[in-house]
Scaffold this active site. Structure first.
Site, short mmCIF file in Angstrom:
data_model
loop_
_atom_site.label_atom_id
_atom_site.label_comp_id
_atom_site.label_asym_id
_atom_site.label_seq_id
_atom_site.Cartn_x
_atom_site.Cartn_y
_atom_site.Cartn_z
N GLU A 147 -5.46 -5.38 10.53
CA GLU A 147 -4.45 -4.35 10.74
C GLU A 147 -4.73 -3.61 12.03
OE1 GLU A 147 -2.59 -2.95 6.83
OE2 GLU A 147 -4.49 -1.91 6.97
N HIS A 201 -9.66 0.64 5.14
CA HIS A 201 -8.36 0.95 5.77
C HIS A 201 -8.60 1.94 6.91
CE1 HIS A 201 -4.29 2.32 6.41
NE2 HIS A 201 -3.88 1.25 5.74
N GLU A 204 -7.03 4.42 7.92
CA GLU A 204 -6.84 5.85 7.59
C GLU A 204 -8.08 6.41 6.90
OE1 GLU A 204 -3.08 5.35 5.60
OE2 GLU A 204 -2.20 4.77 7.52
N LYS A 220 0.11 4.26 -0.27
CA LYS A 220 -0.54 5.44 0.32
C LYS A 220 -0.30 6.68 -0.55
CE LYS A 220 0.00 3.29 4.79
NZ LYS A 220 -0.12 3.43 6.21
N GLY A 222 2.18 1.95 10.71
CA GLY A 222 3.12 3.07 10.55
C GLY A 222 3.82 3.46 11.84
N ASN A 245 0.88 -1.18 0.00
CA ASN A 245 0.00 0.00 0.00
C ASN A 245 0.91 1.23 0.00
OD1 ASN A 245 -1.82 2.04 0.48
ND2 ASN A 245 -2.36 1.38 2.57
N SER A 299 3.23 -2.47 10.33
CA SER A 299 4.69 -2.52 10.50
C SER A 299 5.29 -3.88 10.19
CB SER A 299 5.08 -2.04 11.90
OG SER A 299 4.64 -0.71 12.08
#
Ligand code: PEP
Length: 248
Positions: A165, A93, A95, A11, A171, A9, A211
């Site tokens: 996730e 996701h 985010e 991003k 991240g 991904n 991560s």
């Protein structure tokens, strides 16, 4: 045998020339006989250029709008995704949930749109830190699946891939332990079995994201219920990404 998948991904990173270089470098190394499917979710702007590069790596969109066309300024429709030839998408996701307020109902519409247009989906779920600290992670993730995915019938759900996730691991450099990852993946599989049946539960790929990198991928992918990874930061470096792929 469940499909093994390593998906990157990217991003909102890279400029056009960088994206093409990274995709070309990866594509030169990924063969058609890889032990896993390899995918890249690129910024949508680069997709048409990337589809011109000969590759065994599948391409996908990080986001789309679940309507076929219309007055939705700035959005990319599900039919435009299909038309691009990069017919894979991420849904849910963390985010998108957090910064763009995509709620359960909207995510459900997105899931339905992918099935209607035969676009492949990786559906992301995962708990924030406060839910894990309160010991609510199983309840939280199960509800995310009930709300946006478990309305599908058996012939639909088998087409989906799930990515677990944990939000606190995305991240942050903080990976879930092997025990935490395997325990959640096993639970997700058990909920699929409870709702559908064991054959379906055993056929759905569940990826880990948060991560995941070249140093920890092998151990994570060795877990019986972890079928690969959704990779953020480490997918921006060709060597790291290739090493993750080679972890299978
Ligand atoms: C992600 O955003 O899906 C992700 C897993 O990011 P990272 O690998 O950087 O934690």
């Amino acid at each position: 045998m469940r499909k093994k998948i390593v998906a990157g991904n990217w991003k909102m990173n890279l400029l056009s020339a960088e994206a093409q270089e990274l995709f070309s470098t990866i594509s030169k190394e990924v063969t058609s006989s890889e032990k896993c499917d390899v995918m890249v979710f690129s910024p949508s702007l680069f997709i048409s250029k990337l589809t011109e590069i000969k590759s065994n790596v599948k391409l996908g969109f990080q986001n789309f709008y679940p309507e076929e066309k219309g007055a939705f300024t700035g959005e990319i429709s599900i039919t435009q995704v299909k038309d691009s030839g990069a017919d894979n998408v991420l849904i849910g996701h963390s985010e998108r949930r957090a910064y763009f307020h995509e709620d359960h109902g909207f995510l459900k519409n997105k899931v339905d749109a992918t099935l209607k247009h035969s676009v492949n989906v990786i559906f992301c779920c995962g708990e924030p830190l406060e839910e894990r600290e309160a010991g609510n992670e199983l309840k939280y993730v199960k509800q995310q699946l009930i709300d946006s995915l478990f309305h599908l019938n058996a012939s639909e759900i088998v087409k989906c891939v799930i990515a677990y996730e944990p939000v606190w691991a995305i991240g942050t450099g903080k990976t879930a332990t092997i025990e935490q990852a395997e325990s959640m993946h096993k639970s997700i599989r058990s909920w699929i079995e409870e709702k559908y049946n064991s054959e379906i539960a055993n056929s759905i790929s569940i990826l880990y994201g948060g991560s995941c990198n070249a140093a920890n991928a092998k151990e994570l992918f060795a877990c019986p219920n972890v079928d690969g990874g959704l990779i953020g930061g480490a997918a921006l470096d060709a060597n790291s990404f290739l090493q993750i792929i080679a972890s299978f």
